[in-house]
Scaffold this active site. Structure first.
Site, PDB file in Angstrom:
ATOM      1  N   THR A  35       1.261   0.790  -7.977  1.00  0.00           N
ATOM      2  CA  THR A  35       0.463   0.876  -9.204  1.00  0.00           C
ATOM      3  C   THR A  35       0.351   2.307  -9.699  1.00  0.00           C
ATOM      4  O   THR A  35       0.442   2.579 -10.902  1.00  0.00           O
ATOM      5  CB  THR A  35      -0.938   0.283  -8.974  1.00  0.00           C
ATOM      6  OG1 THR A  35      -0.800  -1.078  -8.539  1.00  0.00           O
ATOM      7  CG2 THR A  35      -1.757   0.320 -10.250  1.00  0.00           C
TER       8      THR A  35
ATOM      9  N   GLY B 294       1.703   2.539  -3.119  1.00  0.00           N
ATOM     10  CA  GLY B 294       1.391   3.169  -4.397  1.00  0.00           C
ATOM     11  C   GLY B 294       2.209   2.685  -5.576  1.00  0.00           C
ATOM     12  O   GLY B 294       2.484   3.466  -6.494  1.00  0.00           O
TER      13      GLY B 294
ATOM     14  N   ASP C  35       0.814  -1.233   0.000  1.00  0.00           N
ATOM     15  CA  ASP C  35       0.000   0.000   0.000  1.00  0.00           C
ATOM     16  C   ASP C  35       0.838   1.270   0.000  1.00  0.00           C
ATOM     17  O   ASP C  35       0.505   2.257   0.675  1.00  0.00           O
ATOM     18  CB  ASP C  35      -0.960   0.024   1.197  1.00  0.00           C
ATOM     19  CG  ASP C  35      -2.019  -1.067   1.117  1.00  0.00           C
ATOM     20  OD1 ASP C  35      -2.423  -1.414  -0.013  1.00  0.00           O
ATOM     21  OD2 ASP C  35      -2.426  -1.576   2.173  1.00  0.00           O
TER      22      ASP C  35
ATOM     23  N   GLU D 258       5.302  -5.176 -11.994  1.00  0.00           N
ATOM     24  CA  GLU D 258       4.944  -4.688 -10.661  1.00  0.00           C
ATOM     25  C   GLU D 258       4.907  -5.846  -9.675  1.00  0.00           C
ATOM     26  O   GLU D 258       4.192  -6.830  -9.867  1.00  0.00           O
ATOM     27  CB  GLU D 258       3.585  -3.987 -10.667  1.00  0.00           C
ATOM     28  CG  GLU D 258       3.218  -3.440  -9.293  1.00  0.00           C
ATOM     29  CD  GLU D 258       1.827  -2.841  -9.232  1.00  0.00           C
ATOM     30  OE1 GLU D 258       1.128  -3.078  -8.227  1.00  0.00           O
ATOM     31  OE2 GLU D 258       1.438  -2.142 -10.197  1.00  0.00           O
ATOM     32  N   GLY D 259       5.660  -5.711  -8.610  1.00  0.00           N
ATOM     33  CA  GLY D 259       5.670  -6.725  -7.579  1.00  0.00           C
ATOM     34  C   GLY D 259       4.415  -6.681  -6.728  1.00  0.00           C
ATOM     35  O   GLY D 259       3.476  -5.918  -6.984  1.00  0.00           O
TER      36      GLY D 259
ATOM     37  N   LYS E 246       1.734  -7.704 -13.898  1.00  0.00           N
ATOM     38  CA  LYS E 246       1.576  -7.926 -12.453  1.00  0.00           C
ATOM     39  C   LYS E 246       1.365  -9.420 -12.264  1.00  0.00           C
ATOM     40  O   LYS E 246       0.220  -9.890 -12.255  1.00  0.00           O
ATOM     41  CB  LYS E 246       0.409  -7.118 -11.880  1.00  0.00           C
ATOM     42  CG  LYS E 246       0.352  -7.180 -10.367  1.00  0.00           C
ATOM     43  CD  LYS E 246      -0.667  -6.223  -9.785  1.00  0.00           C
ATOM     44  CE  LYS E 246      -0.688  -6.314  -8.260  1.00  0.00           C
ATOM     45  NZ  LYS E 246       0.559  -5.824  -7.643  1.00  0.00           N
TER      46      LYS E 246
ATOM     47  N   ASN F 256       6.363   8.766  -3.433  1.00  0.00           N
ATOM     48  CA  ASN F 256       4.920   8.797  -3.650  1.00  0.00           C
ATOM     49  C   ASN F 256       4.232   9.301  -2.386  1.00  0.00           C
ATOM     50  O   ASN F 256       4.324   8.682  -1.322  1.00  0.00           O
ATOM     51  CB  ASN F 256       4.393   7.404  -4.011  1.00  0.00           C
ATOM     52  CG  ASN F 256       2.914   7.440  -4.349  1.00  0.00           C
ATOM     53  OD1 ASN F 256       2.454   8.331  -5.049  1.00  0.00           O
ATOM     54  ND2 ASN F 256       2.166   6.474  -3.852  1.00  0.00           N
TER      55      ASN F 256
END
Length: 233
Positions: free
Chosen positions: A22, A20, A18, A122-123, A43, A182
């Site tokens: 994405t 960010g 959480d 994206e992990g 992903k 971010n």
């Protein structure tokens, strides 16, 4: 295709869940798209999916699919999907669907075959996300020698989390291509001081600074990205 891109595949990890990842992938894709690069995102593992008429769908994977300018089937973007929003290895145990690193590799090879200018992988969670009792997702990244982009969620604790993540990646023998600040909070106390310390401690370029926004997945974030890192020879 832009011939000057050094490495077309980057792995995007976070300092925690959480933070960010994405949103930052969205910004990178939008910036690359504006440079007339062909883009696609991957992903491989998503936990926290909604059952639809077309099968399980994950919000983050749908965002990646939306902002990639090479359109591929959802299953190519997110081949390993679990319904419960829990650690993927636990979801895999509960559903008796082991996560096999070879399947993650096969998915990446399918996207590489598209010959795009940029692939973002994206992990899930942070750097040491377990795949099972023995393997982590970082083991897979190391096996493929992918350059890594770190997403730092700017909040209390980010200095420790960011330094530990950076040091772990370096100790794994991998390149940190850059990092992104971010802003996950609307008003982080002493934001500038925290940002200055991160710039001092992380020996890699800050390639984006994403401000806090509502409805962020509907915005054009390309202006916040220094896309030049993609074109380093």
């Amino acid at each position: 295709m832009n011939e000057s891109i050094n490495s077309p595949v980057y792995f995007v990890t976070g300092t925690d869940t959480d933070v960010g990842k994405t949103v930052c992938c969205q910004a990178l894709l939008q910036a690359a798209n504006k440079q007339q690069c062909t883009t696609v995102a991957y992903k491989p593992i998503a936990a926290g999916c909604v059952e639809t008429a077309d099968g399980l769908r994950n919000h983050d994977a749908l965002v990646l699919q939306k902002y990639s300018n090479i359109q591929v089937a959802y299953e190519l973007v997110n081949p390993i999907a679990f319904a419960q929003p829990i650690a993927p290895h636990i979801a895999a145990e509960q559903e008796n669907r082991p996560i096999e690193s070879v399947n993650i590799s096969h998915g990446l090879e399918k996207l590489k075959a598209l010959n795009s200018d940029l692939i973002l992988v994206e992990g899930a969670g942070g750097w040491r996300l377990p795949l099972n009792d023995e393997q982590t997702l970082s083991d897979w990244v190391k096996a493929h020698q992918l350059p890594v982009i770190i997403v730092v969620g700017m909040k209390l604790g980010c200095l420790n989390h960011a330094q530990l993540t950076y040091e772990s990646i370096i100790n794994d023998g991998l390149q940190v291509a850059g990092w992104i600040a971010n802003q996950v909070e609307s008003d982080m106390p002493y934001y500038a001081q925290n940002l200055a310390m991160l710039k001092h401690k992380i020996k890699a370029p800050m390639i984006a600074e994403i401000p806090y926004s509502h409805n962020v997945n509907e915005l054009d974030l390309s202006e916040y990205v220094n896309i030049n890192f993609l074109f380093n020879k």
